[in-house]
Write an enzyme that holds these catalytic residues in place. Structure first.
Site, short mmCIF file in Angstrom:
data_model
loop_
_atom_site.label_atom_id
_atom_site.label_comp_id
_atom_site.label_asym_id
_atom_site.label_seq_id
_atom_site.Cartn_x
_atom_site.Cartn_y
_atom_site.Cartn_z
N GLU A 31 0.86 -1.18 0.00
CA GLU A 31 0.00 0.00 0.00
C GLU A 31 0.89 1.23 0.00
O GLU A 31 1.78 1.34 0.82
CB GLU A 31 -0.90 -0.04 1.25
CG GLU A 31 -1.63 1.26 1.57
CD GLU A 31 -2.52 1.75 0.43
OE1 GLU A 31 -3.31 0.97 -0.12
OE2 GLU A 31 -2.37 2.96 0.07
N THR A 40 -10.43 5.38 -2.07
CA THR A 40 -11.88 5.39 -2.33
C THR A 40 -12.66 4.77 -1.16
O THR A 40 -13.75 5.21 -0.83
CB THR A 40 -12.16 4.62 -3.63
OG1 THR A 40 -11.40 5.24 -4.68
CG2 THR A 40 -13.63 4.65 -4.00
N HIS A 49 -25.78 -1.98 -1.60
CA HIS A 49 -26.93 -1.84 -2.49
C HIS A 49 -27.70 -3.14 -2.63
O HIS A 49 -27.14 -4.23 -2.55
CB HIS A 49 -26.45 -1.39 -3.88
CG HIS A 49 -25.88 0.00 -3.87
ND1 HIS A 49 -26.67 1.12 -3.83
CD2 HIS A 49 -24.60 0.44 -3.86
CE1 HIS A 49 -25.90 2.20 -3.82
NE2 HIS A 49 -24.64 1.81 -3.83
N ARG A 312 -14.01 8.15 -7.30
CA ARG A 312 -14.45 6.83 -7.74
C ARG A 312 -13.68 6.39 -8.98
O ARG A 312 -13.38 7.22 -9.84
CB ARG A 312 -15.94 6.86 -8.04
CG ARG A 312 -16.77 6.85 -6.77
CD ARG A 312 -18.19 7.30 -7.01
NE ARG A 312 -18.27 8.75 -7.13
CZ ARG A 312 -19.42 9.39 -7.37
NH1 ARG A 312 -20.51 8.73 -7.57
NH2 ARG A 312 -19.45 10.70 -7.43
N CYS A 403 -17.77 13.57 22.60
CA CYS A 403 -18.95 13.55 21.72
C CYS A 403 -19.43 12.13 21.51
O CYS A 403 -20.62 11.86 21.48
CB CYS A 403 -18.61 14.17 20.36
SG CYS A 403 -18.11 15.88 20.45
#
Lengths: 478, 426
Positions: A31, A40, A49, A312, A403
């Site tokens: 990497e 991405t 999806h 993308r 938080c």
């Protein structure tokens, strides 16, 4: 000599690495960045999806439909947040209703379960904040939301736990074919490997072109987003899409697994040399705002806590490219993994394993493979568990991020684990200090101190994200 | 399960003053819970002077001001827990908290004083476009790095927002050798106190760009510069006015938000004007026995006023424990009218007033030569001429008790009259 080198530690590369770690192989992931899940994977809609959208017969359709049902198991094994909340594609006129029909027909062809077209009244019943002008919607109950970088990090960690080698800060400069396989030249020496799997995301074409003639191009596209405070979470419980257009699935409004609301993206084509240009612009943000208000008229944009953008990897071929190169045997492209790439990732990983089996003539199972990776999330524990945990390790008794109520113990874990954090953003991606409503203004200095202590570094050496993103510029006059 | 008469959440100036006052009113069993490793809250990083002119009639630094209260607190043997975080408060005043020594704790309290203060608005609150490099800080975070941790946050700095913290940090950075290139302010008037504009910017020749904002941030790893543009009357950037400022740091001083996540979890009603709990004359919230004071209620510009308000909260929490607070149903509501953003308190039970009634408020815009008009059920009870009103300065209006007591009034309003002559520069 490695059996396989995976180039790119995004969600695709890491998924493939973890899947291959089920076999007796000598594996490495290289990497270029200083952390996994930094391209991405770090900046997208984090949606799993339903699978009704992709054109039947494409790789996208095949892997999305196969990938979607696989998430429950992998997220359970790796302790990754995932919720099947369902999605709605809204239609506002007859043309939109026609689009819904087409999507519905695709869902049948793609073999997606339980998809239905519902009328406007039912849409408003399900989501009362949706614009009352809605005529109908395509409802896909199997769609979901996921902690996407948590997933990619967990996959890398689990892969390492099972013997995979991770080389960060290692950029591939060139690749040479040898008798035994390939020699990979990096900024940090050479790597020899029998096979290569190219998961380099928006740079996948550059890697391909190191071993073969250009057969595809990656056309970078930027999408920008809003993240709203948790107090806005009432606006929707489903992923809300508009009808898709030529630029993709359009602007969505969705809850995140952590209880925020995400709004975006737009789609902006970038030049070839703009693959790292993850900035936001006023025009794009205004466009997203305007477009989203069509779905839900009252979105509390004044509760925005941050904006971000991601690039993308749109392939010039229009579909995922997943194949061994004919002219470079043993080199497998997993390229152009645009949306629904995340949703397809588990199925892609299994497919790549099959490719490797074919190429190598069979793989031997790794009987020691442990599919599990556990995380302690303090805020999710019961009173008794909290009390017990602090007794065992008092550092879970100190809140660092007020938080999100993240403890020092969790932050130390995120640094010490395999594929651990070395940067402020790295800690944020793993355990969320700085991802809350104050965006790190309170916990930032405290997280830096823990990083410095754990990594045995000076405060001035601690970076936000990239290796040159130092946060402090020196000491004050004494 | 621990039991307490009064638990004070937060050991900053508000919590300290409330606890001390409650003790002085005869309550012994008090516990302060503080999340930081020392008492004093944000005062500990405010090493500049200007604190205490009202309360002590002398000019102190932030830590100096805090020290007076911390010493008094210790002298009174008031208990406190440091490095301790409250996770939850219920309507029934059941508090859960954790720290490294005591572990997970639950305590039941007779009364609670909320004194959690406020937090800074981050970059996202403004949706400033651009890259997301290192070098973008809120002013308070930068102040902590410089004054507590001993590190510099940058060499060439642009500050967005002219709130007091931003102004003070501009001077501090300059004294530490950094170059503050500009302070940009979206509004046509400065956000902070005039004395800070003069002492922190003018004295160091730091330009203040009114009606300007940052429209873009450049730089991939570290900030390399920002683009500042002039804005029109609707606060929209005017195309063509963009100017690049080379810098490695952008500080944001763009507003403070009362920190009320715990209040909300307890079911306390929040006012949209202040972002803090709705409170009555005794600084009590809509939940009986839960009081609130300081910046958690509304953002103050002077700590002296936080102290005054918190003493009132502490005293009334003590009275509540002793059953000395009247719970009469008759309440007078206050209402912010034309030109007024909010009024504290929201409700008044006249039986609990001992002398005069103080109303605290902020105006919406900058006004010159106007009148503040106070009406009770539509009748004018007081008019105050003001040469100059600015949103950055909290206004205090006294109303004589005889004007409201035993008159069966249901509503007090405040408005600005004779507006029109707006901001023309200091």
């Amino acid at each position: 000599m490695y059996d396989i080198t995976i180039i790119g530690a995004g969600v695709i590369g890491n998924f493939i690495a973890r899947e291959l770690s089920k076999y007796k192989l000598n594996l490495t992931i290289v990497e270029k960045d200083n952390d996994v899940s930094n391209g991405t994977t770090k900046a997208n809609s984090a949606i799993i999806h339903g699978g009704y959208d992709a054109k039947p017969g494409t790789n996208m359709a095949e892997f999305n439909s196969k990938g979607n049902p696989m998430f429950d198991k992998v997220c359970e094994e790796l302790d990754v947040p995932f919720k099947r909340i369902g999605s709605l594609v809204l239609a506002f006129d007859d043309k939109d209703m026609k689009s819904l029909e087409e999507l519905y027909n695709r869902s049948i062809e793609n073999n997606i379960p339980d998809v239905e077209i519902i009328d406007g009244d039912r849409v408003v019943d399900m989501e009362p904040n949706i614009n009352g002008d809605v005529k109908g919607a395509l409802y896909s109950p199997t769609a979901g939301i996921i902690g996407v970088y948590e997933l990619a990090i967990a996959l890398a960690e689990n892969a390492i736990d099972n013997g995979v080698d991770l080389k960060l800060n290692t950029e591939v400069k060139d690749i040479e074919k040898t008798d035994e396989g390939y020699k990979i030249f990096t900024n940090d020496g050479e790597i020899k490997s029998k096979y290569i799997i190219n998961c380099a995301g928006v740079y996948a074409d550059k890697i391909n072109n190191m071993v073969a003639e250009e057969s595809f191009k990656i056309l970078p596209r930027r999408g920008e987003y809003y993240v709203l405070d948790k107090s806005a979470s009432y606006i929707t419980n489903h992923v809300i899409f508009q009808c898709p257009n030529e630029f993709g699935k359009g602007v969505l409004i969705a809850p995140t697994v952590h209880g925020n609301i995400i709004v975006g993206p737009n789609s902006q084509e970038l030049n070839d040399d703009e693959r790292n240009q993850t900035q936001t612009s006023r025009d794009s943000l205004e466009y997203i705002k305007k477009t989203a208000l069509k779905s839900i008229e009252k979105i509390p944009f004044n509760n925005t806590i941050t904006n971000f953008s991601g690039i993308r990897a749109e392939p010039s071929t229009g579909d995922f490219i997943i194949e061994e190169l004919e002219k470079a045997k043993g080199f497998i492209n997993v390229a152009g993994i645009k949306s629904p790439g995340l949703s397809s990732a588990p199925a892609i990983a299994q497919h790549v394993v099959r490719l490797v089996q074919e190429i190598s003539g069979g793989l031997e199972e790794n009987l020691a493979f442990n599919p599990r990776r556990k995380m302690i999330i303090f805020s999710k524990l019961s009173k008794e568990e909290k009390a017990e945990l602090i007794k065992k390790n008092p550092r879970y008794g100190r809140i660092i991020c007020r938080c999100e109520n993240i403890t020092e113990g969790e932050i130390i874990d995120s640094i010490r684990r395999n594929a651990g954090a070395t940067t402020v953003d790295g800690v944020k991606k793993r355990v969320r200090p700085g991802a809350g409503r104050c965006q790190g203004s309170f916990c930032g200095p405290r997280v830096m101190k823990i990083l410095a202590r754990e990594l045995n570094k000076d405060m001035e050496e601690i970076v936000k994200d990239g290796n040159k993103s130092n946060i402090l510029t020196g000491k004050t006059k004494s | 399960m621990l039991n307490c008469d009064i638990v004070v959440i937060g050991g900053g100036p508000a919590g300290l003053a409330a606890a001390i006052e409650a003790k002085k009113y005869g309550i012994d069993d008090i516990l302060i819970i503080e999340r930081d490793k020392e008492l004093g809250g944000i005062l500990q990083q405010c090493i500049h002077n200007g604190f205490g002119l009202h309360v002590f009639k002398e000019e102190l630094t932030g830590p100096g001001y805090a020290e007076k209260f911390i010493n008094e607190l210790k002298g009174l043997n008031i208990e406190y827990k440091l490095d301790t975080m409250v996770l939850d408060i219920t309507e029934d005043k059941l508090i859960s908290a954790i720290n490294t020594k005591d572990g997970f704790m639950e305590m039941k309290s007779g009364a609670v004083v909320l004194a959690m203060g406020c937090r800074e608005k981050p970059r996202g609150a403004l949706s400033i476009p651009g890259t997301r490099p290192a070098g973008v800080f809120t002013a308070g975070t930068a102040q902590r790095f410089i004054n507590i941790e001993g590190y510099m946050v940058g060499k060439k700095v642009v500050i967005l927002g002219s709130g007091d913290i931003g102004l003070i940090i501009a001077r501090r950075l300059t004294l530490e050798g950094a170059e503050v290139k500009a302070v940009a302010e979206l509004m046509p008037y400065p956000g902070g106190l005039t004395r800070n504009i003069v002492q922190c910017l003018d004295d160091f020749d730091i330009p203040l760009l009114l009606s300007h904002t940052v429209v873009d941030i450049k730089g991939r790893d570290r900030v390399e510069g920002v683009i500042i543009a002039k804005v029109d009357d609707n606060k929209k950037p005017i195309p063509g006015t963009e100017k690049f400022y080379e810098c490695d740091t952008l500080l944001l001083s763009v507003g403070l938000i009362p920190e009320n996540e715990l209040s909300k979890s307890a079911g306390i009603e929040i006012d949209r004007g202040t972002n803090g709990p709705k409170i009555n004359e005794s600084m009590e919230t809509n939940i009986e026995g839960i009081f609130a004071c300081g910046n958690v209620v509304h953002v103050h510009d002077l700590v002296d006023f936080v102290t005054e308000e918190s003493r009132r909260a502490g005293k009334n929490a003590a009275k509540f424990i002793k059953n000395q607070l009247s719970k009469n149903d008759h309440v007078i509501n206050t209402e912010a009218k034309d030109g007024i953003r909010y009024i504290i308190p929201h409700e008044i039970r006249e039986e609990n007033l001992d002398k005069n009634l103080d109303l605290f408020m902020r105006v919406v815009d900058v006004y010159k030569d106007v009148k503040l008009v106070i009406k009770a059920d539509g009748e004018i009870v007081r008019e105050i001429n003001r040469k100059h009103l600015v949103p950055g300065k909290m206004e205090r209006v006294k109303i004589s008790i005889k004007d409201i007591k035993n008159k069966n009034i249901s509503n007090i309003t405040v408005e600005v009259q004779g507006k029109g002559k707006q901001y023309e520069g200091i």
